[in-house]
Scaffold this motif. Structure first.
Motif, PDB file in Angstrom:
ATOM      1  N   VAL A  75      15.748  38.738  72.185  1.00  0.00           N
ATOM      2  CA  VAL A  75      15.466  37.819  71.078  1.00  0.00           C
ATOM      3  C   VAL A  75      13.959  37.723  70.847  1.00  0.00           C
ATOM      4  O   VAL A  75      13.481  37.800  69.712  1.00  0.00           O
ATOM      5  N   LYS A  76      13.215  37.580  71.938  1.00  0.00           N
ATOM      6  CA  LYS A  76      11.748  37.523  71.829  1.00  0.00           C
ATOM      7  C   LYS A  76      11.221  38.748  71.118  1.00  0.00           C
ATOM      8  O   LYS A  76      10.384  38.665  70.218  1.00  0.00           O
ATOM      9  N   LEU A  77      11.731  39.880  71.587  1.00  0.00           N
ATOM     10  CA  LEU A  77      11.278  41.156  71.038  1.00  0.00           C
ATOM     11  C   LEU A  77      11.580  41.249  69.546  1.00  0.00           C
ATOM     12  O   LEU A  77      10.732  41.664  68.747  1.00  0.00           O
ATOM     13  N   ILE A  78      12.756  40.843  69.182  1.00  0.00           N
ATOM     14  CA  ILE A  78      13.154  40.911  67.770  1.00  0.00           C
ATOM     15  C   ILE A  78      12.260  40.023  66.921  1.00  0.00           C
ATOM     16  O   ILE A  78      11.792  40.415  65.856  1.00  0.00           O
ATOM     17  N   ILE A  79      12.011  38.832  67.420  1.00  0.00           N
ATOM     18  CA  ILE A  79      11.176  37.895  66.660  1.00  0.00           C
ATOM     19  C   ILE A  79       9.779  38.471  66.444  1.00  0.00           C
ATOM     20  O   ILE A  79       9.249  38.471  65.339  1.00  0.00           O
ATOM     21  N   HIS A  80       9.203  38.974  67.513  1.00  0.00           N
ATOM     22  CA  HIS A  80       7.852  39.510  67.400  1.00  0.00           C
ATOM     23  C   HIS A  80       7.811  40.778  66.557  1.00  0.00           C
ATOM     24  O   HIS A  80       6.906  40.974  65.752  1.00  0.00           O
ATOM     25  N   LEU A  81       8.791  41.631  66.775  1.00  0.00           N
ATOM     26  CA  LEU A  81       8.808  42.877  66.011  1.00  0.00           C
ATOM     27  C   LEU A  81       9.042  42.615  64.537  1.00  0.00           C
ATOM     28  O   LEU A  81       8.455  43.275  63.678  1.00  0.00           O
ATOM     29  N   GLN A  82       9.874  41.628  64.239  1.00  0.00           N
ATOM     30  CA  GLN A  82      10.115  41.312  62.838  1.00  0.00           C
ATOM     31  C   GLN A  82       8.837  40.796  62.199  1.00  0.00           C
ATOM     32  O   GLN A  82       8.515  41.112  61.052  1.00  0.00           O
ATOM     33  N   ALA A  83       8.087  40.022  62.988  1.00  0.00           N
ATOM     34  CA  ALA A  83       6.816  39.513  62.469  1.00  0.00           C
ATOM     35  C   ALA A  83       5.831  40.646  62.209  1.00  0.00           C
ATOM     36  O   ALA A  83       5.066  40.613  61.258  1.00  0.00           O
ATOM     37  N   LEU A  85       6.684  44.090  61.916  1.00  0.00           N
ATOM     38  CA  LEU A  85       7.169  45.223  61.118  1.00  0.00           C
ATOM     39  C   LEU A  85       7.886  44.810  59.846  1.00  0.00           C
ATOM     40  O   LEU A  85       8.136  45.639  58.987  1.00  0.00           O
ATOM     41  N   GLY A  86       8.231  43.532  59.757  1.00  0.00           N
ATOM     42  CA  GLY A  86       9.046  43.114  58.626  1.00  0.00           C
ATOM     43  C   GLY A  86      10.484  43.542  58.824  1.00  0.00           C
ATOM     44  O   GLY A  86      10.904  43.810  59.957  1.00  0.00           O
ATOM     45  N   ASN A  87      11.234  43.651  57.744  1.00  0.00           N
ATOM     46  CA  ASN A  87      12.664  43.954  57.859  1.00  0.00           C
ATOM     47  C   ASN A  87      12.930  45.447  58.027  1.00  0.00           C
ATOM     48  O   ASN A  87      13.833  45.995  57.400  1.00  0.00           O
ATOM     49  N   ARG A  88      12.152  46.060  58.866  1.00  0.00           N
ATOM     50  CA  ARG A  88      12.381  47.492  59.129  1.00  0.00           C
ATOM     51  C   ARG A  88      13.256  47.590  60.354  1.00  0.00           C
ATOM     52  O   ARG A  88      12.796  47.826  61.472  1.00  0.00           O
ATOM     53  N   TRP A  89      14.551  47.406  60.116  1.00  0.00           N
ATOM     54  CA  TRP A  89      15.495  47.243  61.224  1.00  0.00           C
ATOM     55  C   TRP A  89      15.623  48.496  62.057  1.00  0.00           C
ATOM     56  O   TRP A  89      15.807  48.418  63.280  1.00  0.00           O
ATOM     57  N   ALA A  90      15.536  49.629  61.428  1.00  0.00           N
ATOM     58  CA  ALA A  90      15.640  50.877  62.194  1.00  0.00           C
ATOM     59  C   ALA A  90      14.452  51.004  63.142  1.00  0.00           C
ATOM     60  O   ALA A  90      14.608  51.415  64.294  1.00  0.00           O
ATOM     61  N   ALA A  91      13.291  50.632  62.653  1.00  0.00           N
ATOM     62  CA  ALA A  91      12.101  50.692  63.503  1.00  0.00           C
ATOM     63  C   ALA A  91      12.212  49.692  64.642  1.00  0.00           C
ATOM     64  O   ALA A  91      11.892  50.005  65.794  1.00  0.00           O
ATOM     65  N   ILE A  92      12.685  48.505  64.324  1.00  0.00           N
ATOM     66  CA  ILE A  92      12.863  47.480  65.351  1.00  0.00           C
ATOM     67  C   ILE A  92      13.895  47.941  66.377  1.00  0.00           C
ATOM     68  O   ILE A  92      13.702  47.786  67.582  1.00  0.00           O
ATOM     69  N   THR A 100      22.022  48.502  67.806  1.00  0.00           N
ATOM     70  CA  THR A 100      21.919  49.240  66.555  1.00  0.00           C
ATOM     71  C   THR A 100      21.115  48.421  65.554  1.00  0.00           C
ATOM     72  O   THR A 100      20.998  47.202  65.681  1.00  0.00           O
ATOM     73  N   ASP A 101      20.588  49.124  64.558  1.00  0.00           N
ATOM     74  CA  ASP A 101      19.829  48.414  63.530  1.00  0.00           C
ATOM     75  C   ASP A 101      20.716  47.395  62.804  1.00  0.00           C
ATOM     76  O   ASP A 101      20.275  46.302  62.451  1.00  0.00           O
ATOM     77  N   ASN A 102      21.965  47.778  62.617  1.00  0.00           N
ATOM     78  CA  ASN A 102      22.910  46.872  61.957  1.00  0.00           C
ATOM     79  C   ASN A 102      23.124  45.596  62.766  1.00  0.00           C
ATOM     80  O   ASN A 102      23.162  44.497  62.225  1.00  0.00           O
ATOM     81  N   ASP A 103      23.225  45.778  64.065  1.00  0.00           N
ATOM     82  CA  ASP A 103      23.408  44.648  64.977  1.00  0.00           C
ATOM     83  C   ASP A 103      22.211  43.696  64.911  1.00  0.00           C
ATOM     84  O   ASP A 103      22.366  42.474  64.835  1.00  0.00           O
ATOM     85  N   ILE A 104      21.050  44.285  64.971  1.00  0.00           N
ATOM     86  CA  ILE A 104      19.819  43.488  64.957  1.00  0.00           C
ATOM     87  C   ILE A 104      19.667  42.781  63.616  1.00  0.00           C
ATOM     88  O   ILE A 104      19.319  41.602  63.548  1.00  0.00           O
ATOM     89  N   LYS A 105      19.967  43.507  62.566  1.00  0.00           N
ATOM     90  CA  LYS A 105      19.893  42.922  61.220  1.00  0.00           C
ATOM     91  C   LYS A 105      20.857  41.748  61.098  1.00  0.00           C
ATOM     92  O   LYS A 105      20.483  40.671  60.615  1.00  0.00           O
ATOM     93  N   ASN A 106      22.076  41.938  61.578  1.00  0.00           N
ATOM     94  CA  ASN A 106      23.053  40.854  61.540  1.00  0.00           C
ATOM     95  C   ASN A 106      22.598  39.659  62.363  1.00  0.00           C
ATOM     96  O   ASN A 106      22.729  38.516  61.932  1.00  0.00           O
ATOM     97  N   TYR A 107      22.082  39.955  63.535  1.00  0.00           N
ATOM     98  CA  TYR A 107      21.646  38.878  64.417  1.00  0.00           C
ATOM     99  C   TYR A 107      20.500  38.102  63.784  1.00  0.00           C
ATOM    100  O   TYR A 107      20.451  36.866  63.843  1.00  0.00           O
TER     101      TYR A 107
END
Length: 271
Positions: A75-83, A85-92, A100-107
DNA sequence: AAATGCGTCAACCGCCCTGCG
DNA sequence: ACGCAGGGCGGTTGACGCATT
């Protein structure tokens, strides 16, 4: 007019996959390997379009996918990476190989976006801690953006700018707000490049200790060694010239930048 | 017990990029 | 140089299950 949808053909099945379809797809890929999705429906007899097969494989059937509850670390990683990289789910997702990017995007859309919005709206009322964390995070992001963009110009003053950002003394300036002049996408590609370079830079130092992912200081101590400063700068410049735009920012570096200085934990704030 | 609301997430849609002829 | 098709990606939808009224 755009291209007609690939699944627009009559007789192509839509909707949830059945276990039988999954078995057919998995056994086909087991024999032939993933790829060349165009021929998968015809070769397997599945009444699905190639795109649907690829998606089912990459998002659900592919080995090594972790499902279920996200850990605090993720969760920490996602929050920071989203900050960053923005909504670049594949990169995240490339930083969380089991997700998966879909999983992260959904979450993000179902759990984090709402909570962060709530957190943001409550910031004015109470929480010095909450505000403090957001402010720190934003400041760090802005500083990283500027330093990395400057460094990519490959001239001496800009190299110094990056080194300044990376140096321990930077921590003393962390509340200084630097205006954001670049988009996150520009920064993201810069970060990817700079990552490899930073990694190599540390490794090339004859006297530096091996990098410890957990330790933010172990990385930064190296470039505070003034006797090697000149040589380091040269190596740094050489590395900058060989930037590979496909490389990924090392996780350790990302964590060092973004987590080490935060006294408050974003995950805690969300609970 | 039924109706309604809400959250979750698998799957789809449509755009963009890239490789190939 | 151009057009086409496949693959990748982010945004969105809708089915489903659970909670609440």
């Amino acid at each position: 007019m755009g291209r007609p949808p690939c699944c627009g053909k009559i007789g192509v099945k839509k909707g949830p996959w059945t276990p039988e379809e999954d078995i057919i797809l998995v056994s086909y890929i087991h024999e032939n390997g993933p790829g060349n999705w165009r021929v998968v429906p015809s070769n397997t007899g599945l009444l699905r379009c190639s795109k649907s097969c690829r998606l089912r494989w990459t998002n659900y059937l592919r080995p090594g996918i972790k499902r279920g509850q996200f850990t605090d670390h993720e969760v920490k990683l996602i929050i920071h990476l989203q900050a960053l990289l923005g909504n670049r789910w594949a990169a995240i997702a490339s930083y969380l190989p089991e997700r998966t990017d879909n999983d992260i995007k959904n979450y993000w859309n179902t759990h984090l976006k709402k909570k962060l919005k709530k957190l943001h709206s409550s910031q004015g009322n109470d929480g010095f801690t909450k505000g403090q964390w957001e402010k720190k995070l934003q400041t760090d992001i802005n500083m990283a953006k500027k330093a990395l963009c400057d460094a990519l110009s490959i001239d001496q003053p800009n190299i110094n700018a990056l080194q300044t950002y990376l140096s321990p003394t930077h921590q003393k300036q962390k509340h200084q707000i630097i205006p954001t002049t670049s988009s996150s996408s520009v920064y993201a590609s810069s970060a990817e490049n700079i990552s490899r370079l930073l990694k190599n830079w540390v490794h090339k130092s004859p006297n530096s200790a091996p990098p410890k992912p957990e330790s933010h200081d172990s990385i930064f101590d190296f470039e505070s060694t003034t006797t090697e400063a000149s040589e380091s700068t040269t190596l740094f410049q050489e590395d900058l010239k060989s930037i590979n735009f496909q490389e990924q920012l090392p996780l350790s570096m990302l964590e060092s930048w973004l987590l080490a200085e935060s006294n408050s934990d974003p995950v805690d704030l969300l609970n």
